[in-house]
Design a protein around this motif. Sequence first.
Motif, PDB file in Angstrom:
ATOM      1  N   ARG A 289       7.864 -15.992 -30.962  1.00 51.77           N
ATOM      2  CA  ARG A 289       7.169 -16.847 -30.006  1.00 51.77           C
ATOM      3  C   ARG A 289       7.897 -18.183 -29.855  1.00 51.77           C
ATOM      4  O   ARG A 289       8.435 -18.713 -30.821  1.00 51.77           O
ATOM      5  N   ASP A 337       5.023 -16.166 -24.851  1.00 54.16           N
ATOM      6  CA  ASP A 337       3.665 -16.304 -25.377  1.00 54.16           C
ATOM      7  C   ASP A 337       3.373 -15.317 -26.500  1.00 54.16           C
ATOM      8  O   ASP A 337       2.502 -15.572 -27.336  1.00 54.16           O
ATOM      9  N   SER A 338       4.055 -14.196 -26.502  1.00 47.47           N
ATOM     10  CA  SER A 338       3.807 -13.177 -27.521  1.00 47.47           C
ATOM     11  C   SER A 338       5.122 -12.839 -28.202  1.00 47.47           C
ATOM     12  O   SER A 338       6.113 -12.504 -27.541  1.00 47.47           O
ATOM     13  N   LYS A 342       5.090  -8.516 -32.025  1.00 46.60           N
ATOM     14  CA  LYS A 342       3.889  -9.244 -32.438  1.00 46.60           C
ATOM     15  C   LYS A 342       3.977  -9.723 -33.898  1.00 46.60           C
ATOM     16  O   LYS A 342       2.970  -9.798 -34.616  1.00 46.60           O
TER      17      LYS A 342
END
Length: 501
Positions: A289, A337-338, A342
Motif C-alpha cells: 500500500r 489503496d490495497s 493484501k
Amino acid sequence: MMRIIKTRCLIAMCAFLILCDSTGSHAQVFSYTATEASVVEKGFQLKAGSLPTTLTVWCNDWGYMLGHSGTWRGSFKYKSNHSFVKFYIDHNYSKVTDSPYTYQLAYELHGYTSTDTSTYTTIHDTLTIGYNPDSLSAFQDMQLREYSGFCKITVSLNSLLNMTDTTAAPVSITVSNLKRLNFGIEASILTQRYDLPNYGSSSTVNTSWNDSHKANNYLEVTLSESSGSLPTPANYELEWTYVDDYQRNIHTDSLWRASTSNLSFDFLHNCTRVWLDTPYYKVPLVYPRGYIVMRARIVRPDSFSYRYPIYSGWSYSVPDSDNIADLASANSYYSIDSAYAKDSLNWQYTVSFAEGSKYKHVLSFYDGLLKNRESITRFNTSPDKLIVTQNIYDYEGRPAIKILPTPVKDSSLSYQHNVSLNSVTSQPYQAADFDTIRLQSCPSEALLAPLANTALANKYYSHFNPDTTGSQMYVPDAEGYPLVQTIYEAGFNDRIEKQGG
C-alpha cells in the motif's frame, strides 16, 4: 498445503538500460517513422489502356504543404526523402506465364521540390526485368531507380520494349497485344518527417493514468503534449518511484495510512526510469500500500545530425524530491489503496527491462520459513499469459519435487492455485504424499501418484491441452508426471541419491 505464518514483502528491481542521471545517454536509439505514398500499374491494367500513361504520387504531407505554401518549411523538414520507380515481376499473378521474356520500360520523370508546379526536374530513364517459368533458371525479377528530394513526382510511361531475343534489335510492344501480364510498375515516395515546432526544452509532456486494469496488476500511463500534438520523431522518458504509507503505533501495534504531507519521494536515489518509443506504458502494480509518483519528459534528436538527444523539462515541474501533498497535479501520483496480495503472503518481485519498452516480471511466493513455493513469470508482450513453476519440499525441508514450467492463461499476476493437484487426494502435493516412513521396510522405488487431470501442469503436458495448433502440437505428454523428483540420501541435506522426471 502451504501455510503462510508471517507476512513479509520484498521488492527487487533489476533494470537494463535504465537511466537515472540527469544528462541522459547518447547510446539510446531514436525511432524514425517512415511513411510511404505509392501508385501501382499492373500488367493487365496497362494492357487495358495505352502508352504513354502517367503515374502521379504526392508525399503524405502534400495537402498541408499546399495549404501552407509559404510557411510549411518552418513547421517541418525531412530527415530523408526518397522517390522510387520500380519495375518488377508479380509472383502473385493468378494466371500462368509459360514462356520466358525480357522487357525494358522507358519513362520520363518530373520531380517537384515545392508546391510551385511550374518548376520541376526532368529525368529520362529505363528499367529492365526478365522472367523464366523454369524455377532453376536465374532471371532479374525487379529493378528500381531512386531519386531524392522530391515532394511530388509524375512518371510518364512512354514505351515498352521486348528484349527477349538477344540476337535481334529490341521490338516496341503494342500494349493492347500484351500476353505476358505478370509484371507491375510502381512509383512511390518514402519520407521520414522531422517536426520543427516545440523543439528543445520549451516543450513539456503531461502524464495521465488509467487504473481499469489494476486487477491485472498494471497501470496504464499515457503521455500527451502540453501545448498540442506530440512531435515527430520523439522518444520519451518515464520515471516513477514508490512511497509506502504505513504508519505504526508502537503502543497499540496498529497500522494506519500516513498523511501525504508526511510522505516524501526522491527521484534522485530511488526510482525506475524507462526509455519509450511510444507515448504510453504499463507501469507494474506489484507494490504494498502507498503511492506511485511519476514524471515524464520528451527526448528529441537534434535537427542537424539527427542523433544527439535534446531533453524537455519534466512534466508538471515535478521536483527531484518533495512531499506528495505538494504535487500540483493529481496525475503526478497514483494511490495504491490495497496492498498486493493484501499483505497476506510473503513475496518477492523482480522486473527486468530491455530495449523497445519490453520488460519481464518474475514474482516468487515463499512460506513462513522463506522457502520458495511458487514462481510466476509474465512478459509485457503477453500480459494474459503466465509461466508457473512450483517446489514441493520433503519433511526435511529439501526441494523434492519441482513442477515443470507451465504456461497458464491468466491476466492477473497472482498466486496460481491447482498447479500440482494429487490425483489421489485432489489436494496440492505435500510431503505426506511421497515422503513416507515405513516401520518394516523402505521401498527402493517409492510409487508417486500422478497429478490429477484438473491440475494445471497436467492439463498442459497431456492430451487435455486444448491448444494443439502450430508448435503446440509438439508439447509432450507427461502421462501425469510433469515434474522432476529428487530423492536424497538419508542423513544428508544436499547429497542426491536419485533424480528423474
